[in-house]
Design a protein around this motif. Structure first.
Motif, PDB file in Angstrom:
ATOM      1  N   TRP A 170       7.713 -74.717  64.131  1.00 59.29           N
ATOM      2  CA  TRP A 170       9.176 -74.810  64.050  1.00 59.29           C
ATOM      3  C   TRP A 170       9.869 -73.747  64.890  1.00 59.29           C
ATOM      4  CZ3 TRP A 170       9.922 -79.392  62.287  1.00 59.29           C
ATOM      5  CH2 TRP A 170       9.127 -79.908  61.270  1.00 59.29           C
ATOM      6  N   GLY A 171       9.106 -72.976  65.632  1.00 57.14           N
ATOM      7  CA  GLY A 171       9.702 -71.939  66.474  1.00 57.14           C
ATOM      8  C   GLY A 171      10.244 -70.781  65.640  1.00 57.14           C
ATOM      9  N   PHE A 172      11.124 -70.005  66.255  1.00 54.78           N
ATOM     10  CA  PHE A 172      11.630 -68.803  65.590  1.00 54.78           C
ATOM     11  C   PHE A 172      13.142 -68.836  65.396  1.00 54.78           C
ATOM     12  CE2 PHE A 172       7.825 -67.515  67.997  1.00 54.78           C
ATOM     13  CZ  PHE A 172       7.013 -67.202  66.918  1.00 54.78           C
ATOM     14  N   GLN A 173      13.796 -69.833  66.005  1.00 52.99           N
ATOM     15  CA  GLN A 173      15.264 -69.913  65.894  1.00 52.99           C
ATOM     16  C   GLN A 173      15.646 -70.252  64.466  1.00 52.99           C
ATOM     17  OE1 GLN A 173      17.917 -69.596  67.942  1.00 52.99           O
ATOM     18  NE2 GLN A 173      16.510 -68.722  69.434  1.00 52.99           N
ATOM     19  N   PRO A 174      16.500 -69.460  63.840  1.00 50.68           N
ATOM     20  CA  PRO A 174      16.895 -69.819  62.474  1.00 50.68           C
ATOM     21  C   PRO A 174      17.733 -71.092  62.459  1.00 50.68           C
ATOM     22  CG  PRO A 174      18.125 -67.901  63.244  1.00 50.68           C
ATOM     23  CD  PRO A 174      17.100 -68.199  64.299  1.00 50.68           C
ATOM     24  N   ASN A 175      17.660 -71.797  61.380  1.00 48.13           N
ATOM     25  CA  ASN A 175      18.505 -72.987  61.179  1.00 48.13           C
ATOM     26  C   ASN A 175      19.970 -72.554  61.191  1.00 48.13           C
ATOM     27  OD1 ASN A 175      20.021 -75.016  59.531  1.00 48.13           O
ATOM     28  ND2 ASN A 175      17.988 -75.931  59.359  1.00 48.13           N
ATOM     29  N   TYR A 176      20.854 -73.375  61.751  1.00 50.08           N
ATOM     30  CA  TYR A 176      22.272 -72.993  61.824  1.00 50.08           C
ATOM     31  C   TYR A 176      22.856 -72.738  60.431  1.00 50.08           C
ATOM     32  CZ  TYR A 176      23.881 -77.575  60.211  1.00 50.08           C
ATOM     33  OH  TYR A 176      24.130 -78.682  59.444  1.00 50.08           O
ATOM     34  N   LEU A 177      22.229 -73.316  59.408  1.00 50.20           N
ATOM     35  CA  LEU A 177      22.745 -73.106  58.045  1.00 50.20           C
ATOM     36  C   LEU A 177      22.585 -71.650  57.583  1.00 50.20           C
ATOM     37  CD1 LEU A 177      21.543 -76.422  56.374  1.00 50.20           C
ATOM     38  CD2 LEU A 177      23.926 -75.736  56.845  1.00 50.20           C
ATOM     39  N   CYS A 178      21.659 -70.924  58.233  1.00 48.09           N
ATOM     40  CA  CYS A 178      21.526 -69.489  57.894  1.00 48.09           C
ATOM     41  C   CYS A 178      22.798 -68.738  58.290  1.00 48.09           C
ATOM     42  CB  CYS A 178      20.323 -68.875  58.614  1.00 48.09           C
ATOM     43  SG  CYS A 178      18.765 -69.542  58.056  1.00 48.09           S
ATOM     44  N   TYR A 179      23.405 -69.161  59.404  1.00 47.18           N
ATOM     45  CA  TYR A 179      24.658 -68.513  59.826  1.00 47.18           C
ATOM     46  C   TYR A 179      25.791 -68.885  58.877  1.00 47.18           C
ATOM     47  CZ  TYR A 179      22.001 -67.510  64.016  1.00 47.18           C
ATOM     48  OH  TYR A 179      21.045 -67.056  64.882  1.00 47.18           O
ATOM     49  N   GLU A 180      25.722 -70.117  58.345  1.00 44.23           N
ATOM     50  CA  GLU A 180      26.713 -70.530  57.331  1.00 44.23           C
ATOM     51  C   GLU A 180      26.593 -69.626  56.105  1.00 44.23           C
ATOM     52  OE1 GLU A 180      29.082 -72.837  56.988  1.00 44.23           O
ATOM     53  OE2 GLU A 180      28.872 -73.706  58.984  1.00 44.23           O
ATOM     54  N   ILE A 181      25.361 -69.332  55.737  1.00 41.20           N
ATOM     55  CA  ILE A 181      25.129 -68.459  54.583  1.00 41.20           C
ATOM     56  C   ILE A 181      25.760 -67.092  54.859  1.00 41.20           C
ATOM     57  CG2 ILE A 181      23.334 -67.155  53.342  1.00 41.20           C
ATOM     58  CD1 ILE A 181      21.542 -69.656  53.582  1.00 41.20           C
ATOM     59  N   MET A 182      25.508 -66.588  56.085  1.00 41.63           N
ATOM     60  CA  MET A 182      26.010 -65.247  56.416  1.00 41.63           C
ATOM     61  C   MET A 182      27.537 -65.203  56.438  1.00 41.63           C
ATOM     62  SD  MET A 182      23.307 -63.738  59.062  1.00 41.63           S
ATOM     63  CE  MET A 182      24.110 -62.157  58.950  1.00 41.63           C
ATOM     64  N   ILE A 241      21.679 -67.163  46.306  1.00 44.49           N
ATOM     65  CA  ILE A 241      21.665 -68.232  47.308  1.00 44.49           C
ATOM     66  C   ILE A 241      20.334 -68.978  47.202  1.00 44.49           C
ATOM     67  CG2 ILE A 241      21.671 -68.723  49.803  1.00 44.49           C
ATOM     68  CD1 ILE A 241      23.097 -65.746  49.841  1.00 44.49           C
ATOM     69  N   ILE A 242      20.423 -70.301  47.125  1.00 49.04           N
ATOM     70  CA  ILE A 242      19.189 -71.103  47.195  1.00 49.04           C
ATOM     71  C   ILE A 242      19.299 -72.001  48.421  1.00 49.04           C
ATOM     72  CG2 ILE A 242      17.689 -72.775  46.045  1.00 49.04           C
ATOM     73  CD1 ILE A 242      18.390 -71.528  43.393  1.00 49.04           C
ATOM     74  N   PHE A 243      18.295 -71.869  49.270  1.00 49.02           N
ATOM     75  CA  PHE A 243      18.293 -72.557  50.560  1.00 49.02           C
ATOM     76  C   PHE A 243      17.106 -73.514  50.610  1.00 49.02           C
ATOM     77  CE2 PHE A 243      16.814 -72.352  55.101  1.00 49.02           C
ATOM     78  CZ  PHE A 243      17.869 -73.075  55.643  1.00 49.02           C
ATOM     79  N   CYS A 244      17.341 -74.710  51.117  1.00 49.82           N
ATOM     80  CA  CYS A 244      16.243 -75.676  51.173  1.00 49.82           C
ATOM     81  C   CYS A 244      16.516 -76.630  52.333  1.00 49.82           C
ATOM     82  CB  CYS A 244      16.176 -76.429  49.843  1.00 49.82           C
ATOM     83  SG  CYS A 244      14.807 -77.579  49.747  1.00 49.82           S
ATOM     84  N   SER A 245      15.728 -76.520  53.384  1.00 47.00           N
ATOM     85  CA  SER A 245      15.999 -77.318  54.588  1.00 47.00           C
ATOM     86  C   SER A 245      14.784 -78.153  54.988  1.00 47.00           C
ATOM     87  CB  SER A 245      16.396 -76.386  55.741  1.00 47.00           C
ATOM     88  OG  SER A 245      16.537 -77.135  56.917  1.00 47.00           O
ATOM     89  N   HIS A 265      24.276 -72.974  46.932  1.00 45.78           N
ATOM     90  CA  HIS A 265      23.106 -73.791  47.268  1.00 45.78           C
ATOM     91  C   HIS A 265      23.371 -74.407  48.634  1.00 45.78           C
ATOM     92  CE1 HIS A 265      21.320 -74.511  42.991  1.00 45.78           C
ATOM     93  NE2 HIS A 265      21.507 -73.234  43.270  1.00 45.78           N
ATOM     94  N   VAL A 266      22.458 -74.178  49.541  1.00 48.06           N
ATOM     95  CA  VAL A 266      22.628 -74.665  50.912  1.00 48.06           C
ATOM     96  C   VAL A 266      21.419 -75.554  51.206  1.00 48.06           C
ATOM     97  CG1 VAL A 266      22.844 -73.951  53.325  1.00 48.06           C
ATOM     98  CG2 VAL A 266      23.898 -72.574  51.514  1.00 48.06           C
ATOM     99  N   MET A 267      21.666 -76.855  51.332  1.00 42.15           N
ATOM    100  CA  MET A 267      20.531 -77.788  51.391  1.00 42.15           C
ATOM    101  C   MET A 267      20.810 -78.952  52.325  1.00 42.15           C
ATOM    102  SD  MET A 267      19.548 -78.059  47.410  1.00 42.15           S
ATOM    103  CE  MET A 267      19.093 -76.573  46.523  1.00 42.15           C
ATOM    104  N   ASN A 268      19.735 -79.538  52.807  1.00 45.15           N
ATOM    105  CA  ASN A 268      19.882 -80.791  53.549  1.00 45.15           C
ATOM    106  C   ASN A 268      18.757 -81.732  53.158  1.00 45.15           C
ATOM    107  OD1 ASN A 268      17.601 -80.042  54.988  1.00 45.15           O
ATOM    108  ND2 ASN A 268      18.783 -79.173  56.667  1.00 45.15           N
ATOM    109  N   VAL A 269      18.976 -83.009  53.446  1.00 44.80           N
ATOM    110  CA  VAL A 269      17.931 -84.001  53.131  1.00 44.80           C
ATOM    111  C   VAL A 269      18.065 -85.192  54.078  1.00 44.80           C
ATOM    112  CG1 VAL A 269      19.321 -85.144  51.310  1.00 44.80           C
ATOM    113  CG2 VAL A 269      16.839 -85.320  51.257  1.00 44.80           C
ATOM    114  N   MET A 303      20.983 -87.427  58.250  1.00 45.31           N
ATOM    115  CA  MET A 303      20.800 -86.276  57.359  1.00 45.31           C
ATOM    116  C   MET A 303      22.077 -85.972  56.589  1.00 45.31           C
ATOM    117  SD  MET A 303      19.294 -82.600  58.402  1.00 45.31           S
ATOM    118  CE  MET A 303      17.654 -82.752  57.723  1.00 45.31           C
ATOM    119  N   ASP A 304      21.932 -85.683  55.309  1.00 43.43           N
ATOM    120  CA  ASP A 304      23.054 -85.183  54.503  1.00 43.43           C
ATOM    121  C   ASP A 304      22.912 -83.670  54.371  1.00 43.43           C
ATOM    122  OD1 ASP A 304      23.886 -87.732  54.208  1.00 43.43           O
ATOM    123  OD2 ASP A 304      23.718 -87.805  52.018  1.00 43.43           O
ATOM    124  N   VAL A 305      24.024 -82.976  54.504  1.00 43.42           N
ATOM    125  CA  VAL A 305      24.021 -81.507  54.391  1.00 43.42           C
ATOM    126  C   VAL A 305      25.028 -81.123  53.309  1.00 43.42           C
ATOM    127  CG1 VAL A 305      24.494 -79.338  55.600  1.00 43.42           C
ATOM    128  CG2 VAL A 305      23.535 -81.263  56.842  1.00 43.42           C
TER     129      VAL A 305
END
Ligand SMILES: C[S@@+](CC[C@H](N)C(=O)[O-])C[C@H]1O[C@@H](n2cnc3c(N)ncnc32)[C@H](O)[C@@H]1O
Length: 273
Positions: free
Chosen positions: A86-98, A172-176, A204-208, A265-267
């Motif tokens: 999955w590489g090293f780039q964080p998911n954009y949702l991590c920036y949303e968390i921040m 924070i609960i994160f699930c991607s 809660h920050v999640m996608n499916v 995808m739903d976010v």
């Protein structure tokens, strides 16, 4: 859950929770000798005790019986290589968390299905206190290595979200990219448990991935019986009494496996009231 027999699994859970045999016996209105017999293997609990036993031991009847829905994932193989799949780039949702919960203090994060750890490590580097787990041992090992190389501390561990019980309260609960492994019948209790383990104002920050009649199954899709269908919008229905500052659904192009295809995808970003 550790143990090869039901008795060993009961003993392991009981000790993990710091219960004596006497305390467990009292909760079940039976003698401690009966508990002792289960644990030594000279007798097994009657089937009618199992739901209560699972509730007291904060586990599931499946786990007590040693039934594991999925010991390995398709990812296990993908994670075998030295490369980070999955590489090293964080998911954009991590920036949303921040942005939504800046690390002005060490907020506790749980990353469910953390893969090789890129998001957990990114959040830890930015000052969050992170617990992160994945079903894949190999993924967890690589995640630990990544944290070590980045000089941060993350509590990575192997676990199955189907029988995971949080021991902490999280901010924070994160699930991607993970919930398509959660069976329909597990969803209500799973989200209820996560919501109960979340601090006030927690996120809660999640996608499916969701099904759409106009999107064909991906040519490289895992056809395993463990892959679960999600309806469009279903994720949001588990959060009807939370604030939903951000929900969206989008279709995107993907080229995994070399054949261009689409996913939907739903976010959701949900805030505990
Ligand atoms: C698409 S990957 C996403 C990984 C990570 N969240 C990321 O975005 O880089 C899905 C992950 O879910 C994990 N997984 C699948 N079933 C799981 C389960 N029952 N419990 C915990 N993790 C699971 C897989 O091992 C895999 O690492």
């Amino acid at each position: 859950m550790n143990g090869n027999t039901i008795g060993e699994r009961i003993a392991a859970k009981r000790k993990e929770l710091g219960f004596s045999q006497q305390k467990l016996a009292e909760a079940l209105h039976i003698s401690f000798q009966a508990v002792s017999k289960w644990e030594t293997g000279s007798a097994s609990p009657d089937i009618e005790f199992l739901p209560k036993l699972a509730e007291i031991l904060e586990t599931t009847t499946d786990a007590l019986l040693g039934f594991q829905t999925r010991k390995t994932t398709i990812y296990e193989k993908r994670y075998q290589s030295e490369e980070y799949y999955w590489g090293f780039q964080p998911n954009y949702l991590c920036y949303e968390i921040m942005q939504r919960k800046p690390p002005v203090k060490p907020y506790r994060v749980l990353d469910i299905g953390c893969g090789e750890g890129k998001d957990a490590v990114f959040l830890a580097r930015n000052g969050y206190l992170v617990d992160a787990f994945d079903l894949s041992e190999t993924g967890v090992e690589k995640a630990r290595k990544l944290a070590e190389n980045c000089g941060v501390s993350v509590n990575f561990f192997q676990a199955d979200m189907n029988d995971f019980q949080p021991k902490e309260t999280y901010d924070i609960i994160f699930c991607s990219g993970v919930l398509h492994w959660l069976a329909q019948e597990k969803r209500n209790p799973f989200f209820e448990m996560l919501q109960n383990s979340t601090a006030e104002d927690g996120l809660h920050v999640m996608n499916v991935f969701v099904e759409k009649p106009f999107i064909q199954r991906a040519p490289d899709a895992d056809e395993s019986e463990f892959r679960q269908k999600w309806l469009s919008g279903e994720l949001f229905t588990y959060y009807t009494d939370w604030h939903l500052p951000h929900i969206e659904e989008f279709v995107f192009d993907c080229n995994s496996g070399g054949t261009p295809h689409k996913h939907c995808m739903d976010v959701m970003i949900a805030k505990k009231p």
